[in-house]
Design a protein around this motif. Sequence first.
Motif, PDB file in Angstrom:
ATOM      1  N   ALA A 289      14.728  49.038 -23.421  1.00 55.06           N
ATOM      2  CA  ALA A 289      16.044  49.669 -23.504  1.00 55.06           C
ATOM      3  C   ALA A 289      16.212  50.392 -24.832  1.00 55.06           C
ATOM      4  O   ALA A 289      16.860  51.441 -24.894  1.00 55.06           O
ATOM      5  CB  ALA A 289      17.144  48.622 -23.319  1.00 55.06           C
ATOM      6  N   ASP A 290      15.626  49.863 -25.886  1.00 53.60           N
ATOM      7  CA  ASP A 290      15.709  50.521 -27.190  1.00 53.60           C
ATOM      8  C   ASP A 290      14.971  51.861 -27.181  1.00 53.60           C
ATOM      9  O   ASP A 290      15.442  52.828 -27.776  1.00 53.60           O
ATOM     10  CB  ASP A 290      15.119  49.623 -28.282  1.00 53.60           C
ATOM     11  CG  ASP A 290      15.981  48.400 -28.550  1.00 53.60           C
ATOM     12  OD1 ASP A 290      17.194  48.464 -28.245  1.00 53.60           O
ATOM     13  OD2 ASP A 290      15.444  47.409 -29.070  1.00 53.60           O
TER      14      ASP A 290
ATOM     15  N   VAL B 242      14.460  53.791 -24.549  1.00 51.07           N
ATOM     16  CA  VAL B 242      15.240  54.718 -23.739  1.00 51.07           C
ATOM     17  C   VAL B 242      16.426  55.245 -24.541  1.00 51.07           C
ATOM     18  O   VAL B 242      16.718  56.449 -24.513  1.00 51.07           O
ATOM     19  CB  VAL B 242      15.712  54.034 -22.432  1.00 51.07           C
ATOM     20  CG1 VAL B 242      16.691  54.921 -21.682  1.00 51.07           C
ATOM     21  CG2 VAL B 242      14.532  53.687 -21.558  1.00 51.07           C
ATOM     22  N   GLN B 243      17.111  54.376 -25.272  1.00 47.43           N
ATOM     23  CA  GLN B 243      18.233  54.813 -26.093  1.00 47.43           C
ATOM     24  C   GLN B 243      17.772  55.768 -27.194  1.00 47.43           C
ATOM     25  O   GLN B 243      18.451  56.747 -27.513  1.00 47.43           O
ATOM     26  CB  GLN B 243      18.942  53.608 -26.709  1.00 47.43           C
ATOM     27  CG  GLN B 243      19.783  52.837 -25.733  1.00 47.43           C
ATOM     28  CD  GLN B 243      20.465  51.647 -26.392  1.00 47.43           C
ATOM     29  OE1 GLN B 243      20.148  51.289 -27.531  1.00 47.43           O
ATOM     30  NE2 GLN B 243      21.398  51.035 -25.682  1.00 47.43           N
ATOM     31  N   LEU B 244      16.613  55.501 -27.761  1.00 41.08           N
ATOM     32  CA  LEU B 244      16.066  56.374 -28.797  1.00 41.08           C
ATOM     33  C   LEU B 244      15.718  57.746 -28.232  1.00 41.08           C
ATOM     34  O   LEU B 244      15.998  58.780 -28.857  1.00 41.08           O
ATOM     35  CB  LEU B 244      14.825  55.719 -29.426  1.00 41.08           C
ATOM     36  CG  LEU B 244      14.237  56.396 -30.654  1.00 41.08           C
ATOM     37  CD1 LEU B 244      15.272  56.446 -31.771  1.00 41.08           C
ATOM     38  CD2 LEU B 244      12.998  55.678 -31.110  1.00 41.08           C
TER      39      LEU B 244
ATOM     40  N   LEU C 264      17.075  59.151 -25.513  1.00 46.09           N
ATOM     41  CA  LEU C 264      18.339  59.808 -25.189  1.00 46.09           C
ATOM     42  C   LEU C 264      19.039  60.305 -26.447  1.00 46.09           C
ATOM     43  O   LEU C 264      19.624  61.403 -26.453  1.00 46.09           O
ATOM     44  CB  LEU C 264      19.256  58.862 -24.409  1.00 46.09           C
ATOM     45  CG  LEU C 264      18.840  58.568 -22.962  1.00 46.09           C
ATOM     46  CD1 LEU C 264      19.775  57.542 -22.346  1.00 46.09           C
ATOM     47  CD2 LEU C 264      18.808  59.834 -22.161  1.00 46.09           C
ATOM     48  N   ALA C 265      18.979  59.540 -27.520  1.00 48.42           N
ATOM     49  CA  ALA C 265      19.570  59.978 -28.787  1.00 48.42           C
ATOM     50  C   ALA C 265      18.842  61.218 -29.324  1.00 48.42           C
ATOM     51  O   ALA C 265      19.468  62.146 -29.837  1.00 48.42           O
ATOM     52  CB  ALA C 265      19.538  58.850 -29.809  1.00 48.42           C
TER      53      ALA C 265
END
Length: 91
Positions: free
Chosen positions: A3-4, A6-8, A10-11
Amino acid sequence: MGADVVQLILAGIFLLFLFYLVGSLLLKPLRWVFKIIINSFFGLLLLWAFNFFGAHFNFFIPLNWLTVIIAGFLGLPGLLLLIFLRLVLGS
């Protein structure tokens, strides 16, 4: 951990989009300024050429920022407008 990542990602995509958006907003006015400068330069050349040949007939258009911008934006019709105004208003 997945999840980290994916968030990175997307960011990072959001940051690239934000850079693109800000860059396009900043470059659009610069394009207008560049276009005004180029057109004013051609207006100056147009007025200079007219004044060069008009000097033989004792007829000229003063070179100032307003006449240069009018001739630059409008081109040949702008020069004709300036000639017309010079004939009508005189002096």
